[in-house]
Design a protein around this motif. Structure first.
Motif, PDB file in Angstrom:
ATOM      1  N   LEU A  60      -8.860  51.801 -25.802  1.00 24.18           N
ATOM      2  CA  LEU A  60      -7.490  52.092 -26.224  1.00 24.18           C
ATOM      3  C   LEU A  60      -7.473  52.666 -27.634  1.00 24.18           C
ATOM      4  O   LEU A  60      -6.653  53.527 -27.962  1.00 24.18           O
ATOM      5  N   LEU A 112      -2.941  51.514 -19.637  1.00 26.18           N
ATOM      6  CA  LEU A 112      -3.218  52.934 -19.431  1.00 26.18           C
ATOM      7  C   LEU A 112      -2.484  53.399 -18.182  1.00 26.18           C
ATOM      8  O   LEU A 112      -2.234  52.601 -17.270  1.00 26.18           O
ATOM      9  N   ARG A 164      -3.438  58.319 -20.059  1.00 27.77           N
ATOM     10  CA  ARG A 164      -2.652  58.222 -21.275  1.00 27.77           C
ATOM     11  C   ARG A 164      -2.293  56.759 -21.517  1.00 27.77           C
ATOM     12  O   ARG A 164      -2.391  55.922 -20.604  1.00 27.77           O
ATOM     13  N   LEU A 165      -1.892  56.453 -22.739  1.00 33.15           N
ATOM     14  CA  LEU A 165      -1.500  55.087 -23.062  1.00 33.15           C
ATOM     15  C   LEU A 165      -0.278  54.694 -22.243  1.00 33.15           C
ATOM     16  O   LEU A 165       0.635  55.496 -22.035  1.00 33.15           O
ATOM     17  N   LEU A 191       2.002  48.868 -23.574  1.00 32.96           N
ATOM     18  CA  LEU A 191       1.696  48.829 -25.000  1.00 32.96           C
ATOM     19  C   LEU A 191       2.949  49.099 -25.825  1.00 32.96           C
ATOM     20  O   LEU A 191       3.165  48.480 -26.876  1.00 32.96           O
TER      21      LEU A 191
END
Length: 257
Positions: free
Chosen positions: A15, A54, A62-63, A67
């Motif tokens: 990450l 993710l 992509r993140l 998060l």
């Protein structure tokens, strides 16, 4: 247990390799940046996708939104941001330049909130992004009112050059911090990015400790940046009082440092 901790550490490393300009990365790019075998990265990515840290895209990863959700639950910056928003908005209306709120994390400042002026964008910073303390008005405003040991850490780590105008001489930085403690205002004169000038001021908490900083950044000249100093200082004092600071002599406690 040791293996579980190791796996967690490696997953967090995956990450952490995402940078400010990385909308998405391929599995190969993740593995290469993290310095781990592609097969290991694939296994960890599967777990991270399942946890929504993710997200898969047609061309990579992509993140994830998990998060983003967790980031907004972090108590101190979130509370600070909520209290600061009206003051930041007023400062933006007054100056019509980009307004920033940042806290210290290690030897960097992390941007908690930004009001971006379309006519004065700041392309090298973003909410959640970070820059070294020694080359930003925000960082120097915090550093000036922090314990002397923090300055020694910053100097020992090396004053990384961001532009030809970045301060790299510890003696020059120390002298500038003395001036900042005297006037309670800090400047970034093309030190983090050529063409940009920034003026910042510290925010103090209930016990008189420096907790953050606020700044205005724009494409204006140095003299124009100085013109914004009273507005930035007024916002910092008002916000500090709302955070519980009673005023008094606290900002002068480092005067003889």
């Amino acid at each position: 247990m040791r293996n579980q901790i190791s796996s967690l550490s490696r997953a967090l490393t995956l990450l952490d390799v995402f940078g400010a300009g990385d909308g998405e990365l391929t599995l190969t790019e993740l593995a290469d940046r993290a310095g781990m075998p592609k097969s290991t990265a694939h296994r960890l990515v599967t777990d991270l996708v399942r946890w929504r840290a993710l997200e898969r895209t047609p061309s990579g990863l992509r993140l994830g939104m998990r998060l983003f959700e967790l980031g907004h639950l972090v108590p101190s910056p979130r509370k600070l941001r909520d209290v600061a928003l009206p003051h930041l908005e007023d400062l933006y209306v007054t100056t019509r330049n980009t307004v920033n709120l940042a806290v210290r994390d290690g030897l960097d400042v992390v941007y908690v909130e930004k009001f971006v002026a379309p006519t004065a964008p700041v392309p090298h910073t973003r909410t959640g992004g970070r820059l070294p303390m020694h080359c930003t008005a925000l960082g120097k405003a915090i550093l000036a009112f922090s314990p002397a040991s923090l300055l020694e850490e910053v100097v020992a780590a090396g004053l990384r050059r961001m532009t030809p105008k970045t301060i790299q001489d510890p003696a020059v930085l120390r002298a500038e911090l003395v001036t900042i403690r005297s006037h309670r205002v800090a400047y970034d004169v093309e030190e983090s990015r050529i063409g940009l000038h920034c003026v910042g001021a510290p925010l103090f908490g209930r016990r008189g400790e420096v907790v953050a900083a606020v700044s205005v950044t724009g494409l204006q000249s140095r003299s124009t940046a100085r013109h914004f100093a009273p507005a930035v200082l007024t916002a910092s004092l008002a916000l500090s009082r709302q955070l519980g600071w009673s005023g008094g002599a606290q900002p002068d406690r480092w005067a003889n440092r």
